[in-house]
Scaffold this active site. Sequence first.
Site, PDB file in Angstrom:
ATOM      1  N   PRO B  25       0.811  -1.210   0.000  1.00 31.73           N
ATOM      2  CA  PRO B  25       0.000   0.000   0.000  1.00 31.73           C
ATOM      3  C   PRO B  25       0.849   1.266   0.000  1.00 31.73           C
ATOM      4  O   PRO B  25       1.993   1.245   0.470  1.00 31.73           O
ATOM      5  CB  PRO B  25      -0.789  -0.096   1.311  1.00 31.73           C
ATOM      6  CG  PRO B  25      -0.514  -1.404   1.894  1.00 31.73           C
ATOM      7  CD  PRO B  25       0.582  -2.060   1.171  1.00 31.73           C
ATOM      8  N   GLY B  27       2.447   4.459   1.236  1.00 35.33           N
ATOM      9  CA  GLY B  27       2.810   4.899   2.573  1.00 35.33           C
ATOM     10  C   GLY B  27       3.426   3.821   3.443  1.00 35.33           C
ATOM     11  O   GLY B  27       3.847   4.074   4.567  1.00 35.33           O
ATOM     12  N   VAL B  28       3.516   2.599   2.912  1.00 39.63           N
ATOM     13  CA  VAL B  28       4.029   1.501   3.735  1.00 39.63           C
ATOM     14  C   VAL B  28       5.557   1.565   3.876  1.00 39.63           C
ATOM     15  O   VAL B  28       6.127   0.942   4.785  1.00 39.63           O
ATOM     16  CB  VAL B  28       3.588   0.134   3.161  1.00 39.63           C
ATOM     17  CG1 VAL B  28       4.394  -0.238   1.926  1.00 39.63           C
ATOM     18  CG2 VAL B  28       3.710  -0.962   4.211  1.00 39.63           C
ATOM     19  N   GLY B  29       6.195   2.317   2.981  1.00 36.05           N
ATOM     20  CA  GLY B  29       7.648   2.467   3.113  1.00 36.05           C
ATOM     21  C   GLY B  29       8.454   1.721   2.065  1.00 36.05           C
ATOM     22  O   GLY B  29       9.595   1.332   2.320  1.00 36.05           O
ATOM     23  N   LYS B  30       7.859   1.528   0.891  1.00 33.73           N
ATOM     24  CA  LYS B  30       8.569   0.824  -0.177  1.00 33.73           C
ATOM     25  C   LYS B  30       9.884   1.548  -0.510  1.00 33.73           C
ATOM     26  O   LYS B  30      10.914   0.919  -0.714  1.00 33.73           O
ATOM     27  CB  LYS B  30       7.701   0.743  -1.440  1.00 33.73           C
ATOM     28  CG  LYS B  30       6.437  -0.086  -1.273  1.00 33.73           C
ATOM     29  CD  LYS B  30       5.706  -0.311  -2.596  1.00 33.73           C
ATOM     30  CE  LYS B  30       4.972   0.901  -3.122  1.00 33.73           C
ATOM     31  NZ  LYS B  30       3.876   1.391  -2.235  1.00 33.73           N
ATOM     32  N   ASP B  31       9.823   2.883  -0.566  1.00 32.85           N
ATOM     33  CA  ASP B  31      11.013   3.655  -0.913  1.00 32.85           C
ATOM     34  C   ASP B  31      12.111   3.522   0.148  1.00 32.85           C
ATOM     35  O   ASP B  31      13.286   3.356  -0.189  1.00 32.85           O
ATOM     36  CB  ASP B  31      10.663   5.142  -1.094  1.00 32.85           C
ATOM     37  CG  ASP B  31       9.868   5.383  -2.378  1.00 32.85           C
ATOM     38  OD1 ASP B  31       9.761   4.421  -3.181  1.00 32.85           O
ATOM     39  OD2 ASP B  31       9.367   6.497  -2.571  1.00 32.85           O
ATOM     40  N   ARG B  56      10.735  16.308  -5.842  1.00 30.42           N
ATOM     41  CA  ARG B  56      10.686  16.820  -4.475  1.00 30.42           C
ATOM     42  C   ARG B  56      12.101  17.191  -4.017  1.00 30.42           C
ATOM     43  O   ARG B  56      13.079  16.645  -4.525  1.00 30.42           O
ATOM     44  CB  ARG B  56      10.142  15.748  -3.511  1.00 30.42           C
ATOM     45  CG  ARG B  56       8.672  15.451  -3.670  1.00 30.42           C
ATOM     46  CD  ARG B  56       8.251  14.325  -2.699  1.00 30.42           C
ATOM     47  NE  ARG B  56       6.907  13.848  -2.999  1.00 30.42           N
ATOM     48  CZ  ARG B  56       6.466  12.594  -2.774  1.00 30.42           C
ATOM     49  NH1 ARG B  56       7.265  11.700  -2.249  1.00 30.42           N
ATOM     50  NH2 ARG B  56       5.236  12.245  -3.079  1.00 30.42           N
ATOM     51  N   ARG B 149       4.809  12.371   6.392  1.00 33.03           N
ATOM     52  CA  ARG B 149       5.315  12.757   5.079  1.00 33.03           C
ATOM     53  C   ARG B 149       4.929  14.214   4.751  1.00 33.03           C
ATOM     54  O   ARG B 149       5.613  14.898   4.041  1.00 33.03           O
ATOM     55  CB  ARG B 149       4.790  11.787   4.017  1.00 33.03           C
ATOM     56  CG  ARG B 149       5.618  11.810   2.741  1.00 33.03           C
ATOM     57  CD  ARG B 149       4.994  10.998   1.648  1.00 33.03           C
ATOM     58  NE  ARG B 149       5.342   9.580   1.720  1.00 33.03           N
ATOM     59  CZ  ARG B 149       4.923   8.707   0.831  1.00 33.03           C
ATOM     60  NH1 ARG B 149       4.136   9.079  -0.175  1.00 33.03           N
ATOM     61  NH2 ARG B 149       5.258   7.442   0.931  1.00 33.03           N
ATOM     62  N   ARG B 160      -6.224   7.800   1.056  1.00 34.15           N
ATOM     63  CA  ARG B 160      -5.161   6.803   0.854  1.00 34.15           C
ATOM     64  C   ARG B 160      -5.324   5.615   1.793  1.00 34.15           C
ATOM     65  O   ARG B 160      -5.049   4.473   1.428  1.00 34.15           O
ATOM     66  CB  ARG B 160      -3.782   7.438   1.083  1.00 34.15           C
ATOM     67  CG  ARG B 160      -3.380   8.355  -0.047  1.00 34.15           C
ATOM     68  CD  ARG B 160      -1.887   8.566  -0.073  1.00 34.15           C
ATOM     69  NE  ARG B 160      -1.520   9.378  -1.232  1.00 34.15           N
ATOM     70  CZ  ARG B 160      -0.379   9.289  -1.870  1.00 34.15           C
ATOM     71  NH1 ARG B 160       0.539   8.434  -1.476  1.00 34.15           N
ATOM     72  NH2 ARG B 160      -0.123  10.028  -2.921  1.00 34.15           N
TER      73      ARG B 160
END
Lengths: 210, 210
Positions: B25, B27-31, B56, B149, B160
């Site tokens: 999902p 916002g889960v922190g994939k990045d 950004r 964030r 979201r």
Amino acid sequence: MTRPPHNPLLDGKAAPPLLVVLSGPSGVGKDSVLNRMRDLNFPFHFVVTATNRTIRPGEIDGFDYHFVTTERFETMIESHELLEWALVYGQYKGIPKFEVRQAMATGRDVMLRINVDGAATVRQIAPEAVFIFLAPSSTDELRQRLSVRRTENTNEIEARLAVAATELKQVEHFDYVVINREGHLDEAVNQIRAIIAAEKQRVFPRMVSL
Amino acid sequence: MTRPPHNPLLDGKAAPPLLVVLSGPSGVGKDSVLNRMRDLNFPFHFVVTATNRTIRPGEIDGFDYHFVTTERFETMIESHELLEWALVYGQYKGIPKFEVRQAMATGRDVMLRINVDGAATVRQIAPEAVFIFLAPSSTDELRQRLSVRRTENTNEIEARLAVAATELKQVEHFDYVVINREGHLDEAVNQIRAIIAAEKQRVFPRMVSL
């Protein structure tokens, strides 16, 4: 390797324990790998195999094997107390069912060390187990290892190598293959560690029932 | 994680490269997970996603994303240059095919970071990829992360979260689930490492062709 259940599909329930079968040809080093995992305190119940063979110097009854008499072993066969058993080179070896059941009932992962034929039997009973095939990096290395052990004579070594060649073909019935390369025991152990850790992250955990 | 091919069934040939899909999902922190793996020099080709969104502060073109104009992005869609693309919250995101093909052709494992819908598309094209679902340990944690964030307003955050609830149900289409627990980034990274290592030991490696 143990952690709280996080899999959203498990609804807060703990993941079922794994039954891990470590197999491979005679002489490939199953015992070395297993002993190393024990030394490293892998959080497993390591099932102790029963055998009627003579205890070797340095071996401990109930740790390396359950050393029993031939008569007692045959009673265990007759009363179906064994998950799997075999008569190998004149020696009985078998896995007491109660050990596996007891450990899994308390949520512990179980590690079985068995020969390739034994793995085939367990696969029929528990296809959801994790089947790991331990392989030598070459036939030469396997011969070398059987020679160093010095408990077999040359004819026996050649006979075992012939059996090993047949057993190697059974790799296709396993889930994973790990090479026990001479002098790189920890590489094999770490690969097994990764396999277990990955299996814990499966969305649909394997459900073993015996 | 790279090593010589040992699998007896591969006949000395190198195991095929893996295509690993990291999803989950928003916002889960994939990045965060991906950047940590990059910092740790995971031996992966990390595919850079193309997007038309504004860069950004702190982001680097060609590293975080390929930042392109809306016009250029739409040309890429029309000329089928994208493996997968989506219009998410008014922003285009897509995976350039050439990057994946190039990396795999040279034998490198490829890691894709995509949203849950994108993963579904890739699953149709490449079912033999390794699908890892990154999940939050709780909805509260996800809300917290989206708030921190600070690039989204409250309504957007709630929208979201509603989407995330739907996306969480898609976990059943994935191979593995990894929890990105707040403050335990390396636990998630290590679980992904183990999954990759285990996949390398499969007797029958996954064969991905695009």
